[in-house]
Structures are given as C-alpha cells and as structure tokens.
Design a protein around this motif. Structure first.
Motif, PDB file in Angstrom:
ATOM      1  N   THR A  15      45.209  34.551  48.051  1.00 23.88           N
ATOM      2  CA  THR A  15      46.011  33.929  46.986  1.00 23.88           C
ATOM      3  C   THR A  15      45.117  33.407  45.869  1.00 23.88           C
ATOM      4  O   THR A  15      45.473  33.465  44.687  1.00 23.88           O
ATOM      5  N   GLU A  16      43.954  32.916  46.248  1.00 24.51           N
ATOM      6  CA  GLU A  16      42.990  32.460  45.235  1.00 24.51           C
ATOM      7  C   GLU A  16      42.611  33.622  44.305  1.00 24.51           C
ATOM      8  O   GLU A  16      42.589  33.466  43.077  1.00 24.51           O
ATOM      9  N   ALA A  17      42.333  34.775  44.890  1.00 21.76           N
ATOM     10  CA  ALA A  17      41.938  35.938  44.074  1.00 21.76           C
ATOM     11  C   ALA A  17      43.074  36.365  43.151  1.00 21.76           C
ATOM     12  O   ALA A  17      42.851  36.716  41.986  1.00 21.76           O
ATOM     13  N   VAL A  18      44.304  36.316  43.643  1.00 24.56           N
ATOM     14  CA  VAL A  18      45.453  36.671  42.801  1.00 24.56           C
ATOM     15  C   VAL A  18      45.637  35.624  41.688  1.00 24.56           C
ATOM     16  O   VAL A  18      45.906  35.966  40.539  1.00 24.56           O
ATOM     17  N   ALA A  19      45.424  34.357  42.032  1.00 22.53           N
ATOM     18  CA  ALA A  19      45.535  33.292  41.017  1.00 22.53           C
ATOM     19  C   ALA A  19      44.501  33.514  39.908  1.00 22.53           C
ATOM     20  O   ALA A  19      44.794  33.305  38.719  1.00 22.53           O
ATOM     21  N   GLU A  20      43.314  33.955  40.273  1.00 24.72           N
ATOM     22  CA  GLU A  20      42.281  34.229  39.265  1.00 24.72           C
ATOM     23  C   GLU A  20      42.701  35.394  38.356  1.00 24.72           C
ATOM     24  O   GLU A  20      42.447  35.384  37.152  1.00 24.72           O
ATOM     25  N   LYS A  21      43.352  36.386  38.943  1.00 21.79           N
ATOM     26  CA  LYS A  21      43.843  37.509  38.119  1.00 21.79           C
ATOM     27  C   LYS A  21      44.919  37.034  37.144  1.00 21.79           C
ATOM     28  O   LYS A  21      44.971  37.471  35.995  1.00 21.79           O
ATOM     29  N   ILE A  22      45.792  36.146  37.622  1.00 17.79           N
ATOM     30  CA  ILE A  22      46.844  35.620  36.738  1.00 17.79           C
ATOM     31  C   ILE A  22      46.202  34.810  35.610  1.00 17.79           C
ATOM     32  O   ILE A  22      46.590  34.919  34.445  1.00 17.79           O
ATOM     33  N   GLN A  23      45.188  34.040  35.954  1.00 19.30           N
ATOM     34  CA  GLN A  23      44.492  33.263  34.919  1.00 19.30           C
ATOM     35  C   GLN A  23      43.937  34.201  33.840  1.00 19.30           C
ATOM     36  O   GLN A  23      44.031  33.923  32.644  1.00 19.30           O
ATOM     37  N   ALA A  24      43.374  35.314  34.271  1.00 20.30           N
ATOM     38  CA  ALA A  24      42.780  36.256  33.317  1.00 20.30           C
ATOM     39  C   ALA A  24      43.833  36.884  32.403  1.00 20.30           C
ATOM     40  O   ALA A  24      43.525  37.284  31.278  1.00 20.30           O
ATOM     41  N   LEU A  25      45.073  36.960  32.892  1.00 15.81           N
ATOM     42  CA  LEU A  25      46.139  37.563  32.091  1.00 15.81           C
ATOM     43  C   LEU A  25      46.731  36.598  31.050  1.00 15.81           C
ATOM     44  O   LEU A  25      47.347  37.035  30.085  1.00 15.81           O
TER      45      LEU A  25
END
Ligand SMILES: Cc1cc2nc3c(=O)[nH]c(=O)nc-3n(C[C@H](O)[C@H](O)[C@H](O)COP(=O)(O)O)c2cc1C
Length: 165
Positions: A15-25
């Motif tokens: 979930t942390e990795a997905v949260a980082e992807k959302i941040q990048a978007l």
C-alpha cells in the motif's frame, strides 16, 4: 488549489508503494504513514486520500485500526475524502479489498466522499467495499493484477482531479 494529503497504512509495503504512485500522479500531495501521525498533522489539508490494505477476513490494516477512533473526531468541515484499498482477489475472493469499508463507515455523513469505481474488470465474489454496485473507492490488487495498477491509478486520479478543483 486544494492541499492534498495521502494517508496510508501498510503492513508489508504494498500500500505504501501504491500511495507513492498516487503522490506522483498529483502535483502537490504530501504523503503520510498513518502509523506516524496525529490528527493535527492532517487537519489543514482540503483533500484526503486514504489508503489501507485488507487483513484478517476483510478487516482494516492494523495501523489504521488504531488511528480510526481519533480520526473520527477530526473536524471535516469543507474537506473531501477519497479511499483506496489493497487486497488479494484470488486468495480472498469473498472479502476482497474490504478495508476501505471501515474508513467509509467511520466517515460517512461527516465528509464528502468521492472516487467510487465501477466493479467492471475485477474478478471476485464478494466485498464489503461494494455499495450500490460500485466500489466506494479504488480497489487495487498487487498480488494478482499488478499489471492493471498503473492504468487504474491514472484513471482514478484523473477523475479525482476534476472533482477537487
Ligand atoms: C493475514 C492476511 C490477511 C489478508 N486478508 C485479506 C482479505 O481479507 N481480503 C483481501 O482482499 N486481501 C487480504 N489480504 C491481502 C493483502 O491485503 C494484500 O496482499 C495487500 O497487497 C497487502 O498490502 P500491504 O503490504 O500494504 O499490507 C490479506 C493478507 C494477509 C497477509
């Protein structure tokens, strides 16, 4: 422009990795691990994106479970919230991505919740995260459908951007 916080609870990092992807978007989002924050840390944000993995049988990730009673007391005036949860639709087909239901239950009626997602393209039997035929937020399956994660995130965030102003 809305001040955006992404708040995640993650037991093994997915979930942390997905949260980082959302941040990048998003252009301007701040990332928080729910295990490390107090309500004051996120009080000033206009838009909260909440992410949790599913544990037990359709249960909320442990750090979120601890934070939730404090979070429910927050002043949500003028805010919007969107949710995402991770799950494993093959091993947990009858409780897929259920974690976000607990966030929804805690916040329903207190804040405007946006970002529901059609169930088309997902393979599962049951989920508490489906209400009126749609996921109440974005379901992500990094165990089986990781090849769909980036496109699911991009479509979701694009839709959110239109709604937050
Ligand atoms: C003990 C345990 C219970 C789980 N229970 C569920 C479940 O009920 N429903 C589901 O969709 N996924 C379930 N999962 C899968 C996780 O939610 C999934 O692997 C997720 O990507 C883990 O994210 P994290 O590393 O951020 O914690 C479970 C995983 C574990 C280890």
């Amino acid at each position: 422009m809305s001040k955006i916080a992404i708040v995640y609870g993650s037991s093994t990092g997915a979930t942390e990795a997905v949260a980082e992807k959302i941040q990048a978007l998003f252009d301007n989002a701040t990332l928080f691990n729910v295990a490390d924050i107090s309500v004051e840390d996120i009080q000033d944000f206009d838009f909260l994106v909440l992410g949790a993995s599913t544990t037990g049988v359709g249960d909320l990730q442990d750090d979120w479970d601890i934070f939730l009673p404090k979070f429910e007391k927050m002043n949500f005036a003028g805010k919007k919230v969107a949710m995402f949860s991770l799950g494993d639709s093959a091993s947990f087909s009858t409780s897929f991505a259920g974690a976000m239901y607990y966030l929804y239950k805690a916040l329903k009626g207190k804040v405007e919740i946006i970002g529901s997602v059609p169930t088309d393209g997902y393979t599962f039997d049951e989920s508490d995260a489906v209400i009126d035929g749609k996921f109440i937020g974005l379901a992500i399956d990094e165990d089986n459908e990781y090849d769909q994660t980036d496109s699911r995130l991009a479509a979701w965030v694009e839709n959110l951007k239109k709604q937050i102003g």
